[in-house]
Enzyme design. Structure first.
Site, PDB file in Angstrom:
ATOM      1  N   THR A  27       0.859  -1.191   0.000  1.00 18.59           N
ATOM      2  CA  THR A  27       0.000   0.000   0.000  1.00 18.59           C
ATOM      3  C   THR A  27       0.895   1.241   0.000  1.00 18.59           C
ATOM      4  OG1 THR A  27      -0.060   0.198   2.432  1.00 18.59           O
ATOM      5  CG2 THR A  27      -1.728  -1.214   1.401  1.00 18.59           C
ATOM      6  N   VAL A  58       3.506  -1.012   4.393  1.00 26.11           N
ATOM      7  CA  VAL A  58       2.788   0.203   4.815  1.00 26.11           C
ATOM      8  C   VAL A  58       3.786   1.359   4.824  1.00 26.11           C
ATOM      9  CG1 VAL A  58       1.425   1.277   6.642  1.00 26.11           C
ATOM     10  CG2 VAL A  58       1.302  -1.204   6.315  1.00 26.11           C
ATOM     11  N   VAL A  85       8.037  -1.528   6.352  1.00 26.06           N
ATOM     12  CA  VAL A  85       7.695  -0.105   6.326  1.00 26.06           C
ATOM     13  C   VAL A  85       8.352   0.546   5.111  1.00 26.06           C
ATOM     14  CG1 VAL A  85       7.707   2.071   7.586  1.00 26.06           C
ATOM     15  CG2 VAL A  85       7.549  -0.093   8.842  1.00 26.06           C
ATOM     16  N   LYS A  86       7.507   1.160   4.278  1.00 25.06           N
ATOM     17  CA  LYS A  86       8.027   1.858   3.093  1.00 25.06           C
ATOM     18  C   LYS A  86       8.484   3.259   3.510  1.00 25.06           C
ATOM     19  CE  LYS A  86       5.594   1.159  -0.765  1.00 25.06           C
ATOM     20  NZ  LYS A  86       4.345   1.075  -1.573  1.00 25.06           N
ATOM     21  N   ILE A  87       9.714   3.551   3.140  1.00 24.25           N
ATOM     22  CA  ILE A  87      10.317   4.840   3.490  1.00 24.25           C
ATOM     23  C   ILE A  87      10.760   5.501   2.184  1.00 24.25           C
ATOM     24  CG2 ILE A  87      12.261   5.954   4.670  1.00 24.25           C
ATOM     25  CD1 ILE A  87      10.564   4.628   6.758  1.00 24.25           C
TER      26      ILE A  87
END
Ligand code: E4P
Length: 226
Positions: A27, A58, A85-87
């Site tokens: 997402t 996310v 975790v997308k950074i």
């Protein structure tokens, strides 16, 4: 190659996961906004649907490293260990990825448009880097070639990081990267469906049904073997 669903609509996730061999869901804030409900509710429903071992991506929302780290900790606490975790792959993002790697939180360097951006995210400790294939194509460059270049850079530099190719608009882009051996691809449900949208496949399946019907109308092998 891992295959993920780039969508947050729970009905579509259920449909695609039921049919195809899926490893998880990706997402981003835009994808979440298309569901028109509280993003925590959406992500909770997705986690329930894919189970505790499904990979859920996310994105951390803030632009600064401190905020990204804060978001990442909260995201993993809420959605579990198999959450990545997308950074954003920016200077602040690299700082956050270094910190999160030290804490054992899995990250994906996202918003990748250039190979050196991916190199910096991977070297900072990201588990994945996500080049945006179609968006790169739309800028007049070659998205697939960029992802292949990133894959080469990761291998040559022995970086423990996988390419998560993203932003696909057609199955040919996915095919080329599957053949090249990238670690993962995430695609919208319509693109995943298009892998097998082919009149020849439908015609062959239809012909087999008709030929069997000529032997045993309306029956299956299970019916005949009872
Ligand atoms: C996933 O990591 C990306 O955020 C997503 O694939 C971008 O897709 P889009 O270019 O269709 O918005």
């Amino acid at each position: 190659m891992k295959l993920l669903i780039d969508d947050a609509h729970i009905d579509e996730i259920k449909r695609i996961e039921d049919l195809y061999p899926i490893d998880g869901v990706t997402t981003n804030p835009t994808i979440l906004s298309r569901v028109h409900q509280d993003p925590v509710k959406t992500l909770t429903e997705i986690r329930e649907q894919i189970g505790k071992d499904g990979i859920l991506f996310v994105q951390a929302v803030p632009d600064d490293a401190e905020g990204m780290v804060r978001d990442a900790r909260a995201i993993v606490k809420a959605f579990g260990e198999s959450t990545v975790v997308k950074i954003a792959s920016t200077p602040q993002g690299f700082k956050a990825i270094k910190q999160l790697t030290a804490e054992g939180i899995h990250t994906c360097g996202t918003v990748v448009y250039t190979p050196l951006q991916a190199f910096l995210a991977a070297k900072s400790g990201a588990d994945y880097v996500a080049p945006y294939i179609n968006r790169i194509d739309n800028m007049g460059y070659d998205g697939v070639a960029t992802a292949e270049q990133i894959q080469d850079i990761l291998e040559v530099n022995a970086l423990d990081c996988e390419v998560l190719a993203a932003s696909f608009k057609n199955s040919q882009q996915v095919l080329e990267l599957a053949q090249y051996g990238v670690g993962a691809a995430t695609a919208a449900p319509s693109v995943i469906d298009s892998f097998v949208k082919n009149a020849a496949i439908d015609a062959a399946v239809d012909q087999f049904r008709k030929d069997f019907d000529s032997l045993a109308p309306g029956k299956t092998m299970a019916d005949l073997l009872q």
